[in-house]
Design a protein around this motif. Structure first.
Motif, PDB file in Angstrom:
ATOM      1  N   MET A 216       0.824  -1.211   0.000  1.00 47.69           N
ATOM      2  CA  MET A 216       0.000   0.000   0.000  1.00 47.69           C
ATOM      3  C   MET A 216       0.856   1.258   0.000  1.00 47.69           C
ATOM      4  N   ARG A 217       0.184   2.373  -0.238  1.00 44.68           N
ATOM      5  CA  ARG A 217       0.827   3.661  -0.109  1.00 44.68           C
ATOM      6  C   ARG A 217       1.249   3.880   1.340  1.00 44.68           C
ATOM      7  N   ASP A 219       0.653   6.321   3.224  1.00 44.08           N
ATOM      8  CA  ASP A 219      -0.370   6.980   4.037  1.00 44.08           C
ATOM      9  C   ASP A 219      -1.609   6.105   4.211  1.00 44.08           C
ATOM     10  N   ALA A 220      -1.462   4.793   4.021  1.00 46.02           N
ATOM     11  CA  ALA A 220      -2.611   3.879   4.059  1.00 46.02           C
ATOM     12  C   ALA A 220      -3.329   3.903   5.396  1.00 46.02           C
ATOM     13  N   ASP A 221      -2.581   3.917   6.506  1.00 50.32           N
ATOM     14  CA  ASP A 221      -3.200   3.887   7.826  1.00 50.32           C
ATOM     15  C   ASP A 221      -4.040   5.131   8.072  1.00 50.32           C
ATOM     16  N   LEU A 223      -5.702   6.799   5.897  1.00 49.59           N
ATOM     17  CA  LEU A 223      -6.910   6.748   5.069  1.00 49.59           C
ATOM     18  C   LEU A 223      -7.903   5.690   5.538  1.00 49.59           C
ATOM     19  N   LEU A 224      -7.496   4.862   6.510  1.00 48.56           N
ATOM     20  CA  LEU A 224      -8.334   3.731   6.915  1.00 48.56           C
ATOM     21  C   LEU A 224      -9.686   4.170   7.457  1.00 48.56           C
ATOM     22  N   MET A 227     -12.007   4.857   4.557  1.00 49.31           N
ATOM     23  CA  MET A 227     -12.276   3.635   3.808  1.00 49.31           C
ATOM     24  C   MET A 227     -13.177   2.682   4.587  1.00 49.31           C
ATOM     25  N   ASP A 252      -9.570  -1.723  -2.893  1.00 49.44           N
ATOM     26  CA  ASP A 252      -8.900  -0.744  -2.043  1.00 49.44           C
ATOM     27  C   ASP A 252      -8.010   0.196  -2.869  1.00 49.44           C
ATOM     28  N   ARG A 254      -5.901   2.263  -1.883  1.00 47.77           N
ATOM     29  CA  ARG A 254      -4.609   2.510  -1.243  1.00 47.77           C
ATOM     30  C   ARG A 254      -3.525   1.567  -1.766  1.00 47.77           C
ATOM     31  N   THR A 256      -0.878  -0.206  -4.138  1.00 45.97           N
ATOM     32  CA  THR A 256      -0.033   0.201  -5.261  1.00 45.97           C
ATOM     33  C   THR A 256      -0.226  -0.761  -6.441  1.00 45.97           C
TER      34      THR A 256
END
Length: 364
Positions: A216-217, A219-221, A223-224, A227, A252, A254, A256
């Motif tokens: 994931m990117r 900054d995934a956490d 954005l959780l 989402m 998802d 997020r 990649t």
């Protein structure tokens, strides 16, 4: 009055739990259904609640703030003020809302409130949740010792541990070149670390560092929260009566480009061979959960899953992984079944069935 269901798992000390309540819409419901279980101080408005809290000392401060979402949403401003107060910043905060609004839920998650209920809700569910939040607050600083407090503990059979070491050791050696190639591709594909390390809850609520290849990117956490409200496959029903314990994001955003392939091929899971060799997990078991999911599974019915081994693969992976009709309840029942029925023969059957299940149809 909403019909209650029996939930007696932790009722012995409820009357000692102090709740400060604010609001009028649900006041009668809360008073009739929960006053017999908790020591509740009712306040008609946000201002009344804040005045009441200002009069409290360290010995009389409530355990829980239970507040209705007001028309001007001043309840959120109250939370911010409480978090700046040394005496109040550790309070458990739960909000109640009469309208279904995803923006309110998202805001509550972003502020990391302990819970958010939308009417109609079952008061027995609310009662059990409040009980747990108080208990969890007490045990959270020492979660690593929680396994000593459960009535039943899991001890890894010697045969299962030897099988784990043999399988994980052979796989690690054979797949090391593949892991090195994946690590290089991740570095070339996107900025960020090669590995994603998170805290997971496994056997007996043991918390450990869980390893995966980053898919994931970075900054995934962050954005959780958004989402989990908008894209969660296990999301709450429209009437708000059901709360999802698991978070499973469909398609998802997020992930990649390389991460999508790593997930569909399960190559992102290879670093968990290190967890197995360390003894955090077994090859076969129930998937270790993030803390925010584990704390939702606390009733007697669902905590059973934590009395079995945590694993790299399990019944969920070989039965309905990736299928849209896989409900939250079905997944929890599979986890409970394995915790009660696991054996060396069942493990071998799951290991054999894992290979064709590696390539899933749905991007989750």
């Amino acid at each position: 009055m909403i019909q209650q269901t029996a939930t007696d798992w932790n009722e012995s000390s409820n009357s000692q739990i102090r709740i400060a309540y604010a609001g009028l819409e649900h006041k009668d419901l809360i008073a009739s259904d929960l006053s017999g279980y908790f020591n509740i101080k009712f306040n008609d408005s946000i201002n009344d609640l804040e005045s009441y809290l200002g009069e409290q000392s360290i010995l009389t401060v409530p355990d829980i703030i239970l507040v209705e979402v007001d028309q001007n949403e001043q309840c959120f401003a109250l939370v911010e003020r409480l978090r700046k107060n040394f005496l109040m910043n550790g309070l458990i905060i739960v909000m109640l809302s009469t309208k279904k609004d995803k923006k309110l839920v998202q805001k509550a998650m972003e502020m990391k409130l302990h819970d958010f209920y939308t009417f109609p809700f079952t008061t027995s569910d609310l009662r059990e949740r409040l009980n747990f939040l108080v208990k969890f607050k007490l045990i959270k600083p020492r979660l690593l010792e929680l396994s000593k407090e459960v009535d039943t503990t899991y001890k890894m059979p010697i045969g299962k541990r030897l099988l784990d070491l043999a399988i994980a050791g052979i796989m690690f050696i054979c797949l090391l070149p593949v892991m090195l190639i994946v690590a290089i591709l991740i570095k070339l594909d996107s900025k960020g670390p090669i590995f994603y390390i998170s805290k997971r809850v496994g056997t007996g609520y043991k918390v450990f560092d869980f390893y995966k290849f980053r898919s994931m990117r970075t900054d995934a956490d962050q954005l959780l929260a958004k989402m989990a409200v908008e894209n969660n496959q296990y999301a709450a029903d429209e009437d708000g009566a059901k709360k999802a314990a698991f978070v499973k994001i469909k398609n998802d955003p997020r992930i990649t480009k390389l991460g999508s392939f790593l997930r569909s091929s399960s190559l992102d899971e290879l670093p968990q061979l290190i967890n197995i060799l360390k003894g955090d997990m077994s090859v076969v078991g129930n998937r270790p959960l993030p803390v925010y999911e584990a704390e939702m599974l606390t009733s007697n019915e669902w905590s059973m899953r934590f009395l079995g081994p945590a694993g790299l693969t399990g019944l969920w992976q070989i039965s309905k992984r990736g299928k849209e009709d896989m409900s939250e309840r079905e997944r929890k029942k599979l986890d409970n079944f394995y915790a009660q029925k696991y054996s060396i023969w069942l493990d071998l059957k799951i290991i054999i069935g894992t290979v064709p299940a590696l390539f899933q149809k749905e991007k989750v």
